[in-house]
Design an enzyme around this catalytic site. Structure first.
Site, PDB file in Angstrom:
ATOM      1  N   LYS A  95       1.067  -1.206   0.032  1.00 65.68           N
ATOM      2  CA  LYS A  95      -0.109  -0.038   0.147  1.00 65.68           C
ATOM      3  C   LYS A  95       0.908   1.104   0.121  1.00 65.68           C
ATOM      4  O   LYS A  95       2.073   1.253   0.487  1.00 65.68           O
ATOM      5  CB  LYS A  95      -1.063  -0.130   1.302  1.00 65.68           C
ATOM      6  CG  LYS A  95      -2.267   0.943   1.149  1.00 65.68           C
ATOM      7  CD  LYS A  95      -2.966  -0.011   0.368  1.00 65.68           C
ATOM      8  CE  LYS A  95      -4.549   0.738   0.350  1.00 65.68           C
ATOM      9  NZ  LYS A  95      -5.510  -0.191  -0.133  1.00 65.68           N
ATOM     10  N   GLY A 207     -24.809   3.969   1.450  1.00 66.13           N
ATOM     11  CA  GLY A 207     -23.707   4.428   0.472  1.00 66.13           C
ATOM     12  C   GLY A 207     -24.161   4.425  -1.014  1.00 66.13           C
ATOM     13  O   GLY A 207     -24.732   3.307  -1.305  1.00 66.13           O
ATOM     14  N   GLY A 209     -22.089   5.595  -3.586  1.00 67.17           N
ATOM     15  CA  GLY A 209     -21.147   6.190  -4.385  1.00 67.17           C
ATOM     16  C   GLY A 209     -20.609   5.022  -5.413  1.00 67.17           C
ATOM     17  O   GLY A 209     -21.698   4.102  -5.774  1.00 67.17           O
ATOM     18  N   ASN A 210     -19.507   4.841  -5.982  1.00 70.19           N
ATOM     19  CA  ASN A 210     -18.812   3.841  -6.962  1.00 70.19           C
ATOM     20  C   ASN A 210     -19.675   2.445  -6.512  1.00 70.19           C
ATOM     21  O   ASN A 210     -20.205   1.738  -7.150  1.00 70.19           O
ATOM     22  CB  ASN A 210     -17.656   3.932  -6.954  1.00 70.19           C
ATOM     23  CG  ASN A 210     -16.806   2.939  -7.954  1.00 70.19           C
ATOM     24  OD1 ASN A 210     -17.544   1.826  -8.333  1.00 70.19           O
ATOM     25  ND2 ASN A 210     -15.848   3.454  -8.704  1.00 70.19           N
ATOM     26  N   GLY A 212     -21.583   1.346  -3.519  1.00 73.71           N
ATOM     27  CA  GLY A 212     -23.067   1.260  -3.295  1.00 73.71           C
ATOM     28  C   GLY A 212     -24.144   1.362  -4.501  1.00 73.71           C
ATOM     29  O   GLY A 212     -25.002   0.612  -4.524  1.00 73.71           O
TER      30      GLY A 212
HETATM   31  P1  NAD Z   1     -17.430   6.842  -3.006  1.00 78.67           P
HETATM   32  O1  NAD Z   1     -16.772   7.966  -2.348  1.00 78.67           O
HETATM   33  O2  NAD Z   1     -17.562   6.659  -4.391  1.00 78.67           O
HETATM   34  O3  NAD Z   1     -18.954   6.482  -2.163  1.00 78.67           O
HETATM   35  C1  NAD Z   1     -19.133   6.644  -0.975  1.00 78.67           C
HETATM   36  C2  NAD Z   1     -20.571   7.050  -0.590  1.00 78.67           C
HETATM   37  O4  NAD Z   1     -20.931   7.162   0.662  1.00 78.67           O
HETATM   38  C3  NAD Z   1     -21.254   8.241  -1.138  1.00 78.67           C
HETATM   39  O5  NAD Z   1     -22.559   7.986  -1.677  1.00 78.67           O
HETATM   40  C4  NAD Z   1     -21.558   9.051   0.163  1.00 78.67           C
HETATM   41  O6  NAD Z   1     -22.516   9.866  -0.207  1.00 78.67           O
HETATM   42  C5  NAD Z   1     -21.897   7.927   0.891  1.00 78.67           C
HETATM   43  N1  NAD Z   1     -21.642   8.372   2.418  1.00 78.67           N
HETATM   44  C6  NAD Z   1     -20.712   8.916   3.165  1.00 78.67           C
HETATM   45  N2  NAD Z   1     -21.174   9.124   4.323  1.00 78.67           N
HETATM   46  C7  NAD Z   1     -22.244   8.491   4.549  1.00 78.67           C
HETATM   47  C8  NAD Z   1     -23.002   8.024   5.600  1.00 78.67           C
HETATM   48  N3  NAD Z   1     -22.682   8.326   7.031  1.00 78.67           N
HETATM   49  N4  NAD Z   1     -24.193   7.327   5.520  1.00 78.67           N
HETATM   50  C9  NAD Z   1     -24.498   7.019   4.034  1.00 78.67           C
HETATM   51  N5  NAD Z   1     -23.779   7.266   3.216  1.00 78.67           N
HETATM   52  C10 NAD Z   1     -22.649   7.920   3.357  1.00 78.67           C
HETATM   53  O7  NAD Z   1     -16.508   5.656  -2.473  1.00 78.67           O
HETATM   54  P2  NAD Z   1     -16.521   4.107  -2.982  1.00 78.67           P
HETATM   55  O8  NAD Z   1     -15.715   3.914  -3.876  1.00 78.67           O
HETATM   56  O9  NAD Z   1     -18.095   3.718  -3.431  1.00 78.67           O
HETATM   57  O10 NAD Z   1     -16.025   3.287  -1.723  1.00 78.67           O
HETATM   58  C11 NAD Z   1     -17.049   3.098  -0.498  1.00 78.67           C
HETATM   59  C12 NAD Z   1     -16.448   2.025   0.376  1.00 78.67           C
HETATM   60  O11 NAD Z   1     -16.144   0.908  -0.119  1.00 78.67           O
HETATM   61  C13 NAD Z   1     -15.142   2.592   1.025  1.00 78.67           C
HETATM   62  O12 NAD Z   1     -14.905   2.018   2.430  1.00 78.67           O
HETATM   63  C14 NAD Z   1     -13.981   1.974   0.154  1.00 78.67           C
HETATM   64  O13 NAD Z   1     -12.702   1.787   0.891  1.00 78.67           O
HETATM   65  C15 NAD Z   1     -14.672   0.671   0.060  1.00 78.67           C
HETATM   66  N6  NAD Z   1     -13.828  -0.051  -1.182  1.00 78.67           N
HETATM   67  C16 NAD Z   1     -13.901   0.488  -2.501  1.00 78.67           C
HETATM   68  C17 NAD Z   1     -13.474   0.037  -3.543  1.00 78.67           C
HETATM   69  C18 NAD Z   1     -13.495   0.468  -4.988  1.00 78.67           C
HETATM   70  O14 NAD Z   1     -13.192  -0.219  -5.686  1.00 78.67           O
HETATM   71  N7  NAD Z   1     -13.994   1.725  -5.196  1.00 78.67           N
HETATM   72  C19 NAD Z   1     -12.694  -1.390  -3.339  1.00 78.67           C
HETATM   73  C20 NAD Z   1     -12.724  -1.957  -2.212  1.00 78.67           C
HETATM   74  C21 NAD Z   1     -13.351  -1.160  -1.196  1.00 78.67           C
END
Ligand code: NAD
Length: 405
Positions: A95, A207, A209-210, A212
């Site tokens: 990392k 959530g 984002g990407n 969720g």
């Molecule tokens: P992102 O920034 O695209 O999305 C995060 C989402 O969470 C947003 O919709 C935001 O509005 C929402 N959010 C923030 N605070 C919140 C709350 N208190 N209650 C409800 N929703 C809330 O991030 P992502 O890439 O979707 O990542 C989300 C999680 O998944 C993180 O923990 C990340 O470490 C993990 N993750 C992501 C990937 C990836 O490929 N993107 C891979 C492994 C793990």
């Protein structure tokens, strides 16, 4: 690494085995000078930890965050080592990151900073040694800048040095939704083992984002009944199921869930405590704690975010019979497709989308199948079982290399 304690007892690990598992192979601290837009020079700090390379070249993302420190990077690199072993991709774990708030930098400053990171680290990374990828606050654009700097220094094309690249520069199909799609394949197996069917299985996603949004959409398409979703501002719920395509459209237009027809509004807190079959935390870490764990009414929790459940909440959930599918399996689809990207780069031959999807399904299903019976035979929950499986694989590789007797 206190999560190791329990596993160390179960596996009766010796001191040398614990040391080899917990002491990183190589740790780097870089000083990164960048000329800012106002012509001043600012020095940023960068890290890279190559934690363990017994099973293959080290692999792990690069994070840009103002509060990043070496200890965080170390823990994340350790978890990457376990994750790669769990899904059986031939990588060790790493990392890295830079202590920076990227929202305070201009695009040009960000590009110069990304390239500075590579100028300091290029001797130690490479397609056969250590392969970075995106993480929090980094994306395909940053990967493209980093790739360019690496190729300029070494004087040849080397797309396999970094994954999560744009398709045009050697990225893979499916990489953008790989984490979510991988999670659906894991869930498919578990739902089968529970004797349930996607039709009628009630799902709640925290959530949007990407991760969720994509998992909500994919599960909706697979006929699960997604009854509630939320983002940082608010949540919506309909017991009879939401039309996720319409929710995505609504959120795109209104920038919020608010005002979506045929649903009642609920808070971020309430959404976690809804009665459902599958609860998917896909937002932030530490969402289910000892404070709310006792009120969780889901049968299954699919941890798509990293560390959404705290260790003391884990104990309560286990006592209440809530089955937790841990992050190191649930969200490992991203690293699997990163592996596919690297394979395609190394052979210079690119797969069609269907091919990537079916190979991802194969890897995720293989890692999940039979896990429930392994849990029973180890008398452990799934998290501990996965640690046992991963650690056993890593130690076996160390033993074969002659580092352990
Ligand atoms: P992102 O920034 O695209 O999305 C995060 C989402 O969470 C947003 O919709 C935001 O509005 C929402 N959010 C923030 N605070 C919140 C709350 N208190 N209650 C409800 N929703 C809330 O991030 P992502 O890439 O979707 O990542 C989300 C999680 O998944 C993180 O923990 C990340 O470490 C993990 N993750 C992501 C990937 C990836 O490929 N993107 C891979 C492994 C793990």
């Amino acid at each position: 690494y206190n999560m190791l304690d329990k596993v160390a007892k179960t596996l009766k690990l010796k001191k040398a085995e614990i040391d080899i598992l917990t002491i990183p192979k190589r740790s780097f601290i870089f000083s990164l000078p960048v000329i800012m837009d106002d012509s001043t020079t600012k020095i940023f700090t960068g890290y890279r930890i190559q934690f363990n390379n017994a099973r293959g070249p080290t692999k792990g993302g690069i994070r840009f965050h103002p509060e990043l420190d070496l200890e965080d990077v170390k823990t994340l690199a350790f978890l990457m080592t376990l994750k790669c072993a769990v899904v059986n991709v031939p990588f060790g774990g790493a990392k890295g990151g830079i202590v920076v708030d990227p929202s305070k930098l201009s695009e040009g400053e960000l590009e110069r900073l990304s390239k500075a990171y590579i100028r300091e680290s290029y001797r130690f990374i490479g397609p056969e040694t250590d392969i970075p990828a995106p993480d929090v606050n980094t994306n395909p654009k940053v990967m493209a800048w980093m790739l360019d700097e690496y190729e300029k220094i070494v004087g040849r094309h080397a797309p396999g040095v970094i994954t999560g690249k744009p398709i045009e520069l050697g990225g893979s199909y499916v990489r953008d939704i790989s984490t979510s799609l991988g999670g659906t394949f894991v869930l498919k197996e578990i739902v089968k083992e529970f004797g349930m069917k996607p039709e009628g299985t009630k799902v709640v996603v925290q959530g949007f984002g990407n991760v969720g949004m994509n998992i909500a959409r994919l599960l909706y398409e697979q006929k699960y009944k997604v009854i509630a979703v939320s983002d940082s501002k608010s949540g919506i719920c309909n017991e009879n199921g939401l039309d996720i395509k319409q929710v995505i459209e609504h959120k795109k237009n209104k920038k919020s869930m608010k005002g979506f027809e045929n649903a009642k509004e609920i808070t971020n807190k309430e959404i976690l405590e809804l009665k459902c079959d599958v609860l998917i935390p896909a937002a932030l870490e530490h969402q289910i704690t000892k404070e709310n764990a006792g009120r969780i009414k889901a049968k299954i929790i699919l941890e798509m975010a990293n560390h959404p459940v705290t260790p003391d909440a884990d104990v309560i959930l286990e006592k209440n019979g809530v089955f937790v599918i841990p992050d190191i399996l649930a969200n490992s689809g991203g690293v699997v497709v990163s592996y596919f990207e690297w394979v395609q780069n190394n052979m210079n031959y690119y797969w069609k989308e269907e091919e990537v999807v079916s190979k991802l399904e194969e890897y995720m299903t293989k890692a999940t199948k039979g896990l429930e019976s392994s849990c029973k035979s180890f008398r452990c929950n799934m998290r501990d079982t996965l640690y046992i499986i991963a650690i056993d694989k890593i130690l076996q590789a160390e033993r074969l290399r002659g580092f352990l007797r």
